[in-house]
Design a protein around this motif. Structure first.
Motif, PDB file in Angstrom:
ATOM      1  N   VAL A  24       0.848  -1.191   0.000  1.00 44.82           N
ATOM      2  CA  VAL A  24       0.000   0.000   0.000  1.00 44.82           C
ATOM      3  C   VAL A  24       0.887   1.246   0.000  1.00 44.82           C
ATOM      4  CG1 VAL A  24      -1.588   1.378   1.426  1.00 44.82           C
ATOM      5  CG2 VAL A  24      -2.051  -1.045   1.019  1.00 44.82           C
ATOM      6  N   GLY A  25       1.927   1.218   0.798  1.00 44.50           N
ATOM      7  CA  GLY A  25       2.815   2.380   0.877  1.00 44.50           C
ATOM      8  C   GLY A  25       3.763   2.523  -0.297  1.00 44.50           C
ATOM      9  N   TRP A  26       4.443   1.449  -0.637  1.00 41.77           N
ATOM     10  CA  TRP A  26       5.486   1.545  -1.660  1.00 41.77           C
ATOM     11  C   TRP A  26       4.919   1.607  -3.070  1.00 41.77           C
ATOM     12  CZ3 TRP A  26       9.561   3.186   0.461  1.00 41.77           C
ATOM     13  CH2 TRP A  26       9.964   2.734   1.703  1.00 41.77           C
ATOM     14  N   ARG A  27       4.098   0.664  -3.448  1.00 40.72           N
ATOM     15  CA  ARG A  27       3.629   0.610  -4.832  1.00 40.72           C
ATOM     16  C   ARG A  27       2.363   1.434  -5.055  1.00 40.72           C
ATOM     17  NH1 ARG A  27       8.430  -1.772  -4.584  1.00 40.72           N
ATOM     18  NH2 ARG A  27       7.665  -3.321  -3.147  1.00 40.72           N
ATOM     19  N   ALA A  28       1.394   1.364  -4.159  1.00 37.98           N
ATOM     20  CA  ALA A  28       0.118   2.053  -4.395  1.00 37.98           C
ATOM     21  C   ALA A  28       0.181   3.543  -4.065  1.00 37.98           C
ATOM     22  CB  ALA A  28      -0.995   1.386  -3.583  1.00 37.98           C
ATOM     23  N   TRP A  29       1.061   3.954  -3.155  1.00 40.73           N
ATOM     24  CA  TRP A  29       1.122   5.364  -2.798  1.00 40.73           C
ATOM     25  C   TRP A  29       2.357   6.047  -3.391  1.00 40.73           C
ATOM     26  CZ3 TRP A  29       4.271   8.795  -0.200  1.00 40.73           C
ATOM     27  CH2 TRP A  29       3.698  10.044   0.083  1.00 40.73           C
ATOM     28  N   LEU A  30       3.556   5.546  -3.096  1.00 44.55           N
ATOM     29  CA  LEU A  30       4.784   6.232  -3.527  1.00 44.55           C
ATOM     30  C   LEU A  30       5.018   6.152  -5.035  1.00 44.55           C
ATOM     31  CD1 LEU A  30       7.343   7.783  -2.740  1.00 44.55           C
ATOM     32  CD2 LEU A  30       8.476   5.561  -2.396  1.00 44.55           C
ATOM     33  N   LEU A  31       4.893   4.974  -5.608  1.00 47.87           N
ATOM     34  CA  LEU A  31       5.203   4.796  -7.027  1.00 47.87           C
ATOM     35  C   LEU A  31       4.383   5.712  -7.937  1.00 47.87           C
ATOM     36  CD1 LEU A  31       6.878   3.376  -9.164  1.00 47.87           C
ATOM     37  CD2 LEU A  31       5.273   1.464  -9.074  1.00 47.87           C
ATOM     38  N   PRO A  32       3.071   5.820  -7.777  1.00 43.24           N
ATOM     39  CA  PRO A  32       2.321   6.734  -8.645  1.00 43.24           C
ATOM     40  C   PRO A  32       2.766   8.199  -8.501  1.00 43.24           C
ATOM     41  CG  PRO A  32       0.818   5.225  -7.564  1.00 43.24           C
ATOM     42  CD  PRO A  32       2.165   5.025  -6.927  1.00 43.24           C
ATOM     43  N   ALA A  43       9.978   4.413 -15.634  1.00 46.80           N
ATOM     44  CA  ALA A  43      11.175   3.611 -15.356  1.00 46.80           C
ATOM     45  C   ALA A  43      11.961   4.171 -14.178  1.00 46.80           C
ATOM     46  CB  ALA A  43      12.055   3.535 -16.596  1.00 46.80           C
ATOM     47  N   GLN A  44      12.134   5.477 -14.155  1.00 49.09           N
ATOM     48  CA  GLN A  44      12.876   6.101 -13.057  1.00 49.09           C
ATOM     49  C   GLN A  44      12.139   5.956 -11.732  1.00 49.09           C
ATOM     50  OE1 GLN A  44      12.062   7.607 -15.929  1.00 49.09           O
ATOM     51  NE2 GLN A  44      14.013   8.051 -16.943  1.00 49.09           N
ATOM     52  N   ALA A  45      10.810   6.041 -11.775  1.00 50.67           N
ATOM     53  CA  ALA A  45      10.014   5.898 -10.548  1.00 50.67           C
ATOM     54  C   ALA A  45      10.102   4.473 -10.002  1.00 50.67           C
ATOM     55  CB  ALA A  45       8.561   6.279 -10.806  1.00 50.67           C
ATOM     56  N   ILE A  46      10.056   3.487 -10.898  1.00 50.77           N
ATOM     57  CA  ILE A  46      10.204   2.099 -10.455  1.00 50.77           C
ATOM     58  C   ILE A  46      11.566   1.919  -9.798  1.00 50.77           C
ATOM     59  CG2 ILE A  46      10.436  -0.308 -11.193  1.00 50.77           C
ATOM     60  CD1 ILE A  46       8.464   0.317 -13.459  1.00 50.77           C
ATOM     61  N   LEU A  47      12.599   2.418 -10.439  1.00 54.49           N
ATOM     62  CA  LEU A  47      13.949   2.279  -9.899  1.00 54.49           C
ATOM     63  C   LEU A  47      14.102   3.016  -8.573  1.00 54.49           C
ATOM     64  CD1 LEU A  47      16.648   0.962 -10.412  1.00 54.49           C
ATOM     65  CD2 LEU A  47      17.316   2.984 -11.709  1.00 54.49           C
ATOM     66  N   ALA A  48      13.613   4.254  -8.500  1.00 55.59           N
ATOM     67  CA  ALA A  48      13.729   5.026  -7.254  1.00 55.59           C
ATOM     68  C   ALA A  48      12.980   4.349  -6.113  1.00 55.59           C
ATOM     69  CB  ALA A  48      13.205   6.446  -7.472  1.00 55.59           C
ATOM     70  N   THR A  49      11.762   3.902  -6.373  1.00 58.15           N
ATOM     71  CA  THR A  49      10.985   3.214  -5.344  1.00 58.15           C
ATOM     72  C   THR A  49      11.697   1.943  -4.893  1.00 58.15           C
ATOM     73  OG1 THR A  49       8.934   4.069  -6.288  1.00 58.15           O
ATOM     74  CG2 THR A  49       8.725   2.192  -4.811  1.00 58.15           C
ATOM     75  N   SER A  50      12.287   1.237  -5.839  1.00 56.33           N
ATOM     76  CA  SER A  50      12.985  -0.014  -5.527  1.00 56.33           C
ATOM     77  C   SER A  50      14.236   0.235  -4.696  1.00 56.33           C
ATOM     78  CB  SER A  50      13.347  -0.742  -6.824  1.00 56.33           C
ATOM     79  OG  SER A  50      12.181  -1.056  -7.538  1.00 56.33           O
ATOM     80  N   VAL A  51      14.965   1.295  -4.995  1.00 54.02           N
ATOM     81  CA  VAL A  51      16.167   1.634  -4.211  1.00 54.02           C
ATOM     82  C   VAL A  51      15.780   1.970  -2.779  1.00 54.02           C
ATOM     83  CG1 VAL A  51      17.989   3.376  -3.924  1.00 54.02           C
ATOM     84  CG2 VAL A  51      17.608   2.339  -6.165  1.00 54.02           C
TER      85      VAL A  51
END
Length: 179
Positions: free
Chosen positions: A38-46, A55-63
């Motif tokens: 909920v926090g990482w993918r549903a809130w931060l990533l968007p 692509a940059q958002a996926i990478l930043a969230t993953s880091v």
């Protein structure tokens, strides 16, 4: 093995016990993963996608997600017998970065917290079972851990690279589910 305290089991009973543990583990771990997702993918990533592209958002969230797990490793919560917490703290973020990229791509294609949570739970459950049922404290356990984590990183990188350029640089998420 006797040290697991399961007593003497027939082959069929052992298979049943492992399947039951894997299934229940998947459910429990997926429920716990839901709160992370909920926090990482549903809130931060968007939100990051709107600022820097997919692509940059996926990478930043993953880091950020990988670094967020380092205290779990250093505290001993993520523990593998025979591998020091320091070495674990160096190796585990590699796989967590890759897993984050995989989960980020899955989220962008599905926009389903439930699906991403189940996938997160499956990754966690598989990792726990991988080291639970192999001989531990071997001299090459850290190498097995490194190779597995590098494999996750490779798959995550390939998934991001496979996004069409028109999607990779978009700043809106809704188009990805149809890409």
């Amino acid at each position: 093995p006797a040290e697991l305290g399961w007593g003497a089991l027939s082959e069929g009973d052992l298979i049943t016990r492992i399947a039951l543990n894997a299934g229940m583990g998947l459910i429990v771990v997926s429920v716990l993963a839901f709160f992370e997702e909920v926090g990482w993918r549903a809130w931060l990533l968007p939100r990051l996608t709107k600022r820097m592209g997919v692509a940059q958002a996926i990478l930043a969230t993953s880091v950020v997600w990988a670094l967020w797990h380092v205290p779990f490793t250093l505290s001993g919560i993520q523990y593998i017998e025979g591998i020091s917490p320091g070495l674990m703290a160096l190796v585990m973020p590699i796989g967590q970065l890759g897993a984050g990229m995989i989960l980020g791509c899955l989220w962008l294609r599905s926009e389903s917290v439930a699906l991403v949570s189940l996938s997160h739970g499956a990754l966690n459950n598989w990792g726990q079972f991988a080291f639970k049922f192999m001989t531990t404290s071997g001299p090459d356990d850290w190498l097995i851990l490194l190779v597995g984590n590098l494999a996750l990183l490779l798959v995550g990188g390939l998934l991001i690279a496979s996004l069409p350029p028109s999607v990779r640089h978009k700043d809106e998420i809704t188009v990805i589910a149809n890409a």
